[in-house]
Motif scaffolding. Sequence first.
Motif, PDB file in Angstrom:
ATOM      1  N   VAL A  13      -1.625   3.158  -3.963  1.00  0.00           N
ATOM      2  CA  VAL A  13      -1.191   2.147  -4.927  1.00  0.00           C
ATOM      3  C   VAL A  13      -1.204   0.801  -4.198  1.00  0.00           C
ATOM      4  CG1 VAL A  13       0.684   1.456  -6.473  1.00  0.00           C
ATOM      5  CG2 VAL A  13       0.300   3.896  -5.973  1.00  0.00           C
ATOM      6  N   LEU A  21      10.476  -5.820   1.991  1.00  0.00           N
ATOM      7  CA  LEU A  21      11.458  -5.022   1.260  1.00  0.00           C
ATOM      8  C   LEU A  21      11.331  -3.554   1.591  1.00  0.00           C
ATOM      9  CD1 LEU A  21      10.258  -6.656  -1.994  1.00  0.00           C
ATOM     10  CD2 LEU A  21      12.582  -7.009  -1.188  1.00  0.00           C
ATOM     11  N   ILE A  37      12.177   0.110  -0.346  1.00  0.00           N
ATOM     12  CA  ILE A  37      12.524   0.687  -1.651  1.00  0.00           C
ATOM     13  C   ILE A  37      13.314   1.965  -1.349  1.00  0.00           C
ATOM     14  CG2 ILE A  37      11.559   1.481  -3.854  1.00  0.00           C
ATOM     15  CD1 ILE A  37      10.826  -1.466  -3.154  1.00  0.00           C
ATOM     16  N   GLU A  70       4.742   8.363  -9.456  1.00  0.00           N
ATOM     17  CA  GLU A  70       6.025   8.520  -8.799  1.00  0.00           C
ATOM     18  C   GLU A  70       5.835   8.085  -7.354  1.00  0.00           C
ATOM     19  OE1 GLU A  70       8.559  11.723 -10.788  1.00  0.00           O
ATOM     20  OE2 GLU A  70       7.815  12.525  -8.863  1.00  0.00           O
ATOM     21  N   ILE A  71       6.747   7.258  -6.864  1.00  0.00           N
ATOM     22  CA  ILE A  71       6.679   6.710  -5.510  1.00  0.00           C
ATOM     23  C   ILE A  71       7.848   7.271  -4.711  1.00  0.00           C
ATOM     24  CG2 ILE A  71       6.713   4.541  -4.185  1.00  0.00           C
ATOM     25  CD1 ILE A  71       4.363   4.695  -6.096  1.00  0.00           C
ATOM     26  N   PRO A  72       7.606   7.825  -3.540  1.00  0.00           N
ATOM     27  CA  PRO A  72       8.715   8.402  -2.770  1.00  0.00           C
ATOM     28  C   PRO A  72       9.651   7.334  -2.197  1.00  0.00           C
ATOM     29  CG  PRO A  72       6.663   8.520  -1.525  1.00  0.00           C
ATOM     30  CD  PRO A  72       6.305   8.000  -2.885  1.00  0.00           C
ATOM     31  N   ALA A  73      10.876   7.699  -1.963  1.00  0.00           N
ATOM     32  CA  ALA A  73      11.870   6.794  -1.364  1.00  0.00           C
ATOM     33  C   ALA A  73      11.361   6.287  -0.013  1.00  0.00           C
ATOM     34  CB  ALA A  73      13.199   7.528  -1.189  1.00  0.00           C
ATOM     35  N   ASP A  74      11.939   5.149   0.418  1.00  0.00           N
ATOM     36  CA  ASP A  74      11.619   4.538   1.721  1.00  0.00           C
ATOM     37  C   ASP A  74      10.214   3.934   1.801  1.00  0.00           C
ATOM     38  OD1 ASP A  74      14.166   5.229   2.546  1.00  0.00           O
ATOM     39  OD2 ASP A  74      13.503   7.210   3.193  1.00  0.00           O
ATOM     40  N   SER A  75       9.589   3.666   0.652  1.00  0.00           N
ATOM     41  CA  SER A  75       8.336   2.915   0.648  1.00  0.00           C
ATOM     42  C   SER A  75       8.654   1.466   1.031  1.00  0.00           C
ATOM     43  CB  SER A  75       7.702   2.941  -0.749  1.00  0.00           C
ATOM     44  OG  SER A  75       7.363   4.271  -1.100  1.00  0.00           O
ATOM     45  N   LYS A  76       7.649   0.793   1.582  1.00  0.00           N
ATOM     46  CA  LYS A  76       7.834  -0.621   1.947  1.00  0.00           C
ATOM     47  C   LYS A  76       7.003  -1.497   1.025  1.00  0.00           C
ATOM     48  CE  LYS A  76       9.063   0.419   6.645  1.00  0.00           C
ATOM     49  NZ  LYS A  76      10.433   0.632   6.100  1.00  0.00           N
ATOM     50  N   MET A  77       7.550  -2.661   0.636  1.00  0.00           N
ATOM     51  CA  MET A  77       6.805  -3.607  -0.187  1.00  0.00           C
ATOM     52  C   MET A  77       6.985  -5.023   0.371  1.00  0.00           C
ATOM     53  SD  MET A  77       7.203  -2.247  -4.133  1.00  0.00           S
ATOM     54  CE  MET A  77       5.838  -3.290  -4.698  1.00  0.00           C
ATOM     55  N   SER A 109      10.963   6.062  -6.941  1.00  0.00           N
ATOM     56  CA  SER A 109      10.769   5.061  -7.991  1.00  0.00           C
ATOM     57  C   SER A 109       9.597   5.455  -8.871  1.00  0.00           C
ATOM     58  CB  SER A 109      10.477   3.696  -7.356  1.00  0.00           C
ATOM     59  OG  SER A 109      11.501   3.331  -6.470  1.00  0.00           O
ATOM     60  N   VAL A 112      -2.560   9.264  -5.080  1.00  0.00           N
ATOM     61  CA  VAL A 112      -3.408   8.059  -5.033  1.00  0.00           C
ATOM     62  C   VAL A 112      -2.756   6.985  -4.179  1.00  0.00           C
ATOM     63  CG1 VAL A 112      -4.571   8.313  -7.277  1.00  0.00           C
ATOM     64  CG2 VAL A 112      -2.344   7.188  -7.162  1.00  0.00           C
ATOM     65  N   GLN A 161       0.875  -1.179   0.000  1.00  0.00           N
ATOM     66  CA  GLN A 161       0.000   0.000   0.000  1.00  0.00           C
ATOM     67  C   GLN A 161       0.907   1.222   0.000  1.00  0.00           C
ATOM     68  OE1 GLN A 161      -2.773  -0.240   3.301  1.00  0.00           O
ATOM     69  NE2 GLN A 161      -2.829  -2.454   3.170  1.00  0.00           N
ATOM     70  N   LEU A 162       1.230   1.675  -1.194  1.00  0.00           N
ATOM     71  CA  LEU A 162       2.137   2.818  -1.320  1.00  0.00           C
ATOM     72  C   LEU A 162       1.335   4.070  -1.641  1.00  0.00           C
ATOM     73  CD1 LEU A 162       3.391   0.120  -2.996  1.00  0.00           C
ATOM     74  CD2 LEU A 162       5.407   1.542  -2.794  1.00  0.00           C
ATOM     75  N   THR A 163       1.974   5.203  -1.474  1.00  0.00           N
ATOM     76  CA  THR A 163       1.347   6.453  -1.874  1.00  0.00           C
ATOM     77  C   THR A 163       2.063   6.932  -3.124  1.00  0.00           C
ATOM     78  OG1 THR A 163       0.852   6.936   0.410  1.00  0.00           O
ATOM     79  CG2 THR A 163       0.764   8.783  -1.124  1.00  0.00           C
ATOM     80  N   GLY A 164       1.294   7.200  -4.180  1.00  0.00           N
ATOM     81  CA  GLY A 164       1.910   7.624  -5.434  1.00  0.00           C
ATOM     82  C   GLY A 164       1.336   8.939  -5.906  1.00  0.00           C
TER      83      GLY A 164
END
Lengths: 69, 69, 69, 69, 69, 69
Positions: free
Chosen positions: F57, F27, F29, E28-35, F33, F55, E8-11
């Motif tokens: 994601v 993970l 990131i 565009e996804i900011p740095a330090d997102s978790k997946m 990105s 949004v 669940q990222l913020t883009g």
Amino acid sequence: MKYGARNQLTGKVTEIKKGTMMCQVKLEIPADSKMSSVMTIDSLDDLNIREGDSVKVVVKAVNVLLVKE
Amino acid sequence: MKYGARNQLTGKVTEIKKGTMMCQVKLEIPADSKMSSVMTIDSLDDLNIREGDSVKVVVKAVNVLLVKE
Amino acid sequence: MKYGARNQLTGKVTEIKKGTMMCQVKLEIPADSKMSSVMTIDSLDDLNIREGDSVKVVVKAVNVLLVKE
Amino acid sequence: MKYGARNQLTGKVTEIKKGTMMCQVKLEIPADSKMSSVMTIDSLDDLNIREGDSVKVVVKAVNVLLVKE
Amino acid sequence: MKYGARNQLTGKVTEIKKGTMMCQVKLEIPADSKMSSVMTIDSLDDLNIREGDSVKVVVKAVNVLLVKE
Amino acid sequence: MKYGARNQLTGKVTEIKKGTMMCQVKLEIPADSKMSSVMTIDSLDDLNIREGDSVKVVVKAVNVLLVKE
């Protein structure tokens, strides 16, 4: 029986491994088969492939559906 | 190169069809390829398959990833 | 709340089964619902379906996302 | 016919929309259909749902397979 | 809002490209997102990765769901 | 190495959790990105998003493929 999917191979079950809730079925595809991949044209441009090229075909096992006719 | 996916076949591109934004790549897969399917044990019980059984292997083309090594 | 997906049904949880890392949530869909499938036109031609036809709608449970609003 | 998938609904085709390469089939699903979702127990803990709770069931249309029996 | 998904990222939307029926939204996804990735232990053994390792994270765009809260 | 997928991020493994047959890899990131989502234009109209909008994601972890180059 008609399936709305481009990939319909015939497989032979070689092994079944059970976890606690999920399981994994291993298969052998005995005959030459046809497959298809759908992607964006942007991805195709990145891949830079042409007819006759050899490619790696990668599919996560969770997206493989088995049907017993 | 190591992929975290159970299905890694080698295919030969036989045709490329382009739409306006998406495209479809057709492939030929040689005999004796190996595949795997992951499902719930509930689904396995419904399927009622055993080693040696023949099954239909169905994959939607959008879930097939091509890689050019 | 707006979702970028064609299928948004309302379900009622009827059972939760836990494995060691994965789990399975069973649902009942109380009301008449609308669904959609996207496929290639090649697949549609194979299916040979028309408005009014009855079809089987198959979805692997791993591709079903639950949201609690 | 046995499918290795937890979701097997019966739908009635209400509309077919064609693009250049892909198409979209709209369906009507009768009340009281049953569905299932598989997720990690971590996700279940986040959702914090119990039997009897109402949830939104979201599926991207590309992951919906139609079969004509 | 609670989602039954590990990613669940913020883009931020940077571009929208429309085809005839499908479209592509670039983000565009900011740095330090978790997946997170879920796979079989067999696949993990093949990958041979450990904490601290750098890996490529590959997702087909059709499996990315956008939500506007 | 060329991948036929719009989403190719670089991740750093922070944790590996094993079940009996499946496992979960967490993970981070590290850098800004780019991602992409493909959906129907109908879904885009429902979302009602424009360039510059923020949004959510959402991706199920089973649809995330890791590759060790």
